[in-house]
Every structure is written in structure tokens, then in C-alpha cells.
Design a protein around this motif. Structure first.
Motif, PDB file in Angstrom:
ATOM      1  N   CYS A 125      -1.992  -2.048 -21.011  1.00  0.00           N
ATOM      2  CA  CYS A 125      -0.362  -1.793 -21.381  1.00  0.00           C
ATOM      3  C   CYS A 125       0.244  -1.298 -19.998  1.00  0.00           C
ATOM      4  O   CYS A 125      -0.451  -0.818 -19.159  1.00  0.00           O
ATOM      5  CB  CYS A 125      -0.195  -0.662 -22.492  1.00  0.00           C
ATOM      6  N   ARG A 126       1.293  -1.911 -19.910  1.00  0.00           N
ATOM      7  CA  ARG A 126       2.106  -1.512 -18.598  1.00  0.00           C
ATOM      8  C   ARG A 126       3.177  -0.758 -18.798  1.00  0.00           C
ATOM      9  O   ARG A 126       3.790  -0.856 -19.755  1.00  0.00           O
ATOM     10  CB  ARG A 126       2.591  -2.998 -18.056  1.00  0.00           C
ATOM     11  N   LEU A 127       3.493   0.183 -17.804  1.00  0.00           N
ATOM     12  CA  LEU A 127       4.307   1.286 -18.039  1.00  0.00           C
ATOM     13  C   LEU A 127       5.319   1.129 -16.862  1.00  0.00           C
ATOM     14  O   LEU A 127       4.857   0.933 -15.608  1.00  0.00           O
ATOM     15  CB  LEU A 127       3.816   2.631 -18.211  1.00  0.00           C
ATOM     16  N   LYS A 128       6.758   1.535 -16.774  1.00  0.00           N
ATOM     17  CA  LYS A 128       7.262   1.976 -15.634  1.00  0.00           C
ATOM     18  C   LYS A 128       7.285   3.432 -15.511  1.00  0.00           C
ATOM     19  O   LYS A 128       7.927   4.227 -16.372  1.00  0.00           O
ATOM     20  CB  LYS A 128       8.827   1.532 -15.792  1.00  0.00           C
ATOM     21  N   LEU A 129       6.759   4.034 -14.480  1.00  0.00           N
ATOM     22  CA  LEU A 129       6.449   5.351 -14.331  1.00  0.00           C
ATOM     23  C   LEU A 129       7.405   5.960 -12.996  1.00  0.00           C
ATOM     24  O   LEU A 129       7.385   5.170 -11.903  1.00  0.00           O
ATOM     25  CB  LEU A 129       5.152   5.803 -14.045  1.00  0.00           C
ATOM     26  N   VAL A 130       7.999   6.814 -13.150  1.00  0.00           N
ATOM     27  CA  VAL A 130       9.047   7.345 -12.103  1.00  0.00           C
ATOM     28  C   VAL A 130       8.761   8.500 -11.360  1.00  0.00           C
ATOM     29  O   VAL A 130       9.452   9.025 -10.295  1.00  0.00           O
ATOM     30  CB  VAL A 130      10.668   6.922 -12.638  1.00  0.00           C
ATOM     31  N   GLY A 131       7.835   9.443 -11.683  1.00  0.00           N
ATOM     32  CA  GLY A 131       7.694  10.334 -11.159  1.00  0.00           C
ATOM     33  C   GLY A 131       6.418  11.222 -11.770  1.00  0.00           C
ATOM     34  O   GLY A 131       5.598  10.614 -12.286  1.00  0.00           O
ATOM     35  N   GLU A 132       6.048  12.660 -11.272  1.00  0.00           N
ATOM     36  CA  GLU A 132       4.903  13.177 -11.663  1.00  0.00           C
ATOM     37  C   GLU A 132       5.045  14.710 -11.851  1.00  0.00           C
ATOM     38  O   GLU A 132       6.228  15.122 -11.330  1.00  0.00           O
ATOM     39  CB  GLU A 132       3.793  12.914 -10.663  1.00  0.00           C
ATOM     40  N   HIS A 133       4.326  15.157 -12.788  1.00  0.00           N
ATOM     41  CA  HIS A 133       4.539  16.906 -12.984  1.00  0.00           C
ATOM     42  C   HIS A 133       3.244  17.255 -13.355  1.00  0.00           C
ATOM     43  O   HIS A 133       2.361  16.588 -14.105  1.00  0.00           O
ATOM     44  CB  HIS A 133       5.503  16.957 -14.247  1.00  0.00           C
ATOM     45  N   SER A 134       2.826  18.536 -12.997  1.00  0.00           N
ATOM     46  CA  SER A 134       1.700  19.153 -13.189  1.00  0.00           C
ATOM     47  C   SER A 134       1.740  20.352 -14.231  1.00  0.00           C
ATOM     48  O   SER A 134       2.611  21.043 -13.986  1.00  0.00           O
ATOM     49  CB  SER A 134       0.846  19.525 -11.896  1.00  0.00           C
ATOM     50  N   THR A 135       1.198  20.115 -15.222  1.00  0.00           N
ATOM     51  CA  THR A 135       1.070  21.268 -16.334  1.00  0.00           C
ATOM     52  C   THR A 135      -0.347  21.820 -16.484  1.00  0.00           C
ATOM     53  O   THR A 135      -1.304  21.035 -16.970  1.00  0.00           O
ATOM     54  CB  THR A 135       1.758  20.541 -17.571  1.00  0.00           C
ATOM     55  N   ARG A 136      -0.500  22.935 -16.017  1.00  0.00           N
ATOM     56  CA  ARG A 136      -1.908  23.832 -16.442  1.00  0.00           C
ATOM     57  C   ARG A 136      -2.840  23.010 -15.885  1.00  0.00           C
ATOM     58  O   ARG A 136      -4.128  22.920 -16.253  1.00  0.00           O
ATOM     59  CB  ARG A 136      -2.078  23.804 -17.943  1.00  0.00           C
ATOM     60  N   GLY A 137      -2.677  22.290 -14.528  1.00  0.00           N
ATOM     61  CA  GLY A 137      -3.753  21.778 -13.855  1.00  0.00           C
ATOM     62  C   GLY A 137      -3.668  20.194 -14.065  1.00  0.00           C
ATOM     63  O   GLY A 137      -4.512  19.711 -13.150  1.00  0.00           O
ATOM     64  N   THR A 138      -3.017  19.705 -15.037  1.00  0.00           N
ATOM     65  CA  THR A 138      -3.255  18.262 -15.520  1.00  0.00           C
ATOM     66  C   THR A 138      -2.143  17.626 -14.806  1.00  0.00           C
ATOM     67  O   THR A 138      -0.849  17.976 -15.120  1.00  0.00           O
ATOM     68  CB  THR A 138      -3.285  18.258 -16.981  1.00  0.00           C
ATOM     69  N   LEU A 139      -2.285  16.630 -14.116  1.00  0.00           N
ATOM     70  CA  LEU A 139      -1.187  15.709 -13.514  1.00  0.00           C
ATOM     71  C   LEU A 139      -0.816  14.666 -14.647  1.00  0.00           C
ATOM     72  O   LEU A 139      -1.614  13.937 -15.165  1.00  0.00           O
ATOM     73  CB  LEU A 139      -1.592  15.089 -12.212  1.00  0.00           C
ATOM     74  N   TYR A 140       0.554  14.664 -14.664  1.00  0.00           N
ATOM     75  CA  TYR A 140       0.992  13.610 -15.719  1.00  0.00           C
ATOM     76  C   TYR A 140       2.219  12.600 -14.710  1.00  0.00           C
ATOM     77  O   TYR A 140       2.713  13.026 -13.721  1.00  0.00           O
ATOM     78  CB  TYR A 140       1.979  14.209 -16.758  1.00  0.00           C
ATOM     79  N   ARG A 141       2.049  11.677 -15.142  1.00  0.00           N
ATOM     80  CA  ARG A 141       3.066  10.592 -14.696  1.00  0.00           C
ATOM     81  C   ARG A 141       4.312  10.661 -15.870  1.00  0.00           C
ATOM     82  O   ARG A 141       3.990  10.388 -16.822  1.00  0.00           O
ATOM     83  CB  ARG A 141       2.629   9.204 -14.555  1.00  0.00           C
TER      84      ARG A 141
END
Length: 286
Positions: free
Chosen positions: A129-145
Motif C-alpha cells: 500500500c502507498r501513502l502520502k506522508l507529510v510529517g513525523e511525531h514521536s510518542t513514548r519513543g515510537t516514531l510515527y509518520r
């Protein structure tokens, strides 16, 4: 007309056909089709605009198609990746989908309503699957896009589209072990034998036809059985398996109803009575 093109790869009906077939088939009109993008995680593509029709294959979020016709809730499409033709619900494609930036690299994952694993899930997504990801954020040490709407996916589960592909498609295939077998399936939620080959090769940067007969007819080059090594393919009538090493195969199969690992000779013995012995062997890469 005689010698009609394969309907799986060529779009034609009595009333309408793709422009590339002008002069080869008879139709009332010919069209180029309009570009569009799949906007749901997985959608089944069928040979007829009917939910009771069998599934030929599946299209994944972010993949592109040409829409040839839309009528009564169905879109008649031709997939850009492998030229497969069929019908999907019209809500599953949009002409102006987001430009993808990342691809899911794990068999299955989730899009959360925000960058936190405790948040509700928005959708489940499959490898490919393909996604358009525009930023990132870290929560409790886990990085998210993050996506444009604020939803998020675990960063370790995606890679930029421009990142180097996987270097070993067999290792990719092995990640699907115990995934349920699904006729026509091409995702981490359910997959068939040729879908496993196609998706694994795709993630390693190699194009492959969709169906077993297409793969046996022209994927890579034919080899002798005594040449078999890791990464080679073994074909039966209507089935294909991937050699994990010189004696072991990986395959999505209707016997275990999963992606399974088993000795090649055991598989040959088990299937010979019903399906005969292997019909061919191919090396898809190199």
C-alpha cells in the motif's frame, strides 16, 4: 473475431474497448481511459460487475489505474502495474488521489487516528500500500509518520518510495508465513500463490505478471530441475512455489490454506495424484 486477446490483460467489450485494441477487436467505441488512483487499502478486481463474481486479483491503496468506464456503481479499469483488467466498485478509485510518498513494507499494519498506538485505528493496510506522508511525531519513543489529515502510521512499517528495494524477494515472501490463503488475494490479509510471487518480487524492485500461467510463460528464464536454488520458481498446473533453498519451498496453497514452508519432494508427492508433477521451473532474476 478469432484469436481474441487475453481478456485479463486487454480491455474489450462489444460496446467499448481500449484504444490500443483498435483494429484488433470490434467495439462500438474506443477510449484511452482516464488516470485514477486506488483509495481503499485493498479492493477485489472481478471479471464482471457483480459481487458474486470470483476475484481475479486485488489492487492496493495508492496503485494507479486507467478507468475505461463507470456505470451502475462499478468502474471498469486496467491496472498500470500489471495491465490486469476488471471491475471494482467505483468508490474505490478517484481521479485526483494524493501523490504517494511512502510504501508499507511489513505484511500488515495500521493507520491510527493520530500518532499514538493507543488511538483508534482508521484502517488496516498491507505491504505494498502507498501513502502520502507529510510529517513525523514521536510518542513514548515510537516514531510515527503522519498523513495530511493527522492520522499516522508507525515509521518503521513504511519506507520512502525512493528508498532501495528489498535485496532478497525470498526473505520478503517468508514474512508472509501463516498468512491465510485467498483465491485472487494479493495482500497481507490473504494471498494466493502467484500473488505471493508478484508482491514479493515487486517489493524487491522486480515486475512480474499476475497469474501462474503468465509467470510460467515468461517470467525470467526456464531452468532444469537439477539447477534449482534459492529464489527459483517451481510450477504445477495452476500453482507456483518459491524455492527457499535447494530442497524447501514457500507457497500459498489450498492444502494448508496458508503461506507455508515444506520440502519440495513432499509437495510433489502430495500433489501428484491430483495435479500431476511440476510443469516447469524458472529463475525470475538473473
Amino acid at each position: 473475431m478469432s484469436d481474441l486477446p487475453d481478456r485479463r490483460l486487454h480491455a474489450y467489450r462489444p460496446d467499448l474497448a481500449e484504444e490500443a485494441l483498435r483494429g484488433r477487436v470490434e467495439a462500438l467505441a474506443f477510449v484511452e481511459g482516464n488516470p485514477a488512483m486506488v483509495t481503499v487499502p485493498v479492493v477485489q478486481l472481478r471479471p464482471q460487475p457483480d459481487l458474486s463474481a470470483s476475484t481475479d486479483t486485488e489492487l492496493l491503496l495508492g496503485e494507479t489505474v486507467r478507468v475505461l468506464d463507470v456505470a451502475q456503481g462499478w468502474a471498469w479499469v486496467k491496472a498500470d502495474r500489471d495491465d490486469y483488467v476488471g471491475y471494482i466498485p467505483d468508490y474505490a478509485v478517484l481521479p485526483d488521489g494524493p501523490v504517494s510518498t511512502h510504501i508499507v513494507t511489513v505484511p500488515r499494519s495500521f493507520v491510527y487516528s493520530g500518532p499514538d498506538l493507543r488511538f483508534p485505528t482508521v484502517q488496516a493496510v498491507s505491504m505494498g500500500c502507498r501513502l502520502k506522508l507529510v510529517g513525523e511525531h514521536s510518542t513514548r519513543g515510537t516514531l510515527y509518520r503522519t498523513l495530511e489529515d493527522g492520522s499516522a502510521v508507525v515509521a518503521a512499517h513504511v519506507a520512502p518510495l525512493e528508498a532501495p528495494p528489498a535485496d532478497d524477494f525470498v526473505a520478503v515472501a517468508a514474512r508472509f508465513l501463516e498468512t491465510p490463503y485467498l483465491w485472487g488475494g494479493r495482500s497481507g490479509f490473504g494471498i494466493d500463490c502467484s500473488g505471493l510471487v508478484q508482491l514479493s518480487l515487486m517489493m524487491a524492485g522486480h515486475a512480474a505478471p499476475r497469474d501462474t500461467d503468465m509467470q510460467e510463460a515468461g517470467l525470467g528464464r526456464a531452468i532444469a530441475p537439477e539447477e534449482l536454488r534459492r529464489g527459483d520458481l517451481v510450477f504445477w498446473k495452476g500453482h507456483v512455489a518459491i524455492m527457499e533453498d535447494e530442497t524447501t519451498i514457500l507457497h500459498a496453497n489450498g492444502h494448508s490454506m496458508t503461506v507455508a514452508r515444506e520440502p519440495l519432494e513432499e509437495a510433489i508427492g502430495r500433489t501428484e495424484r491430483l495435479y500431476g508433477r511440476p510443469t516447469g521451473y524458472r529463475r525470475p532474476i538473473g
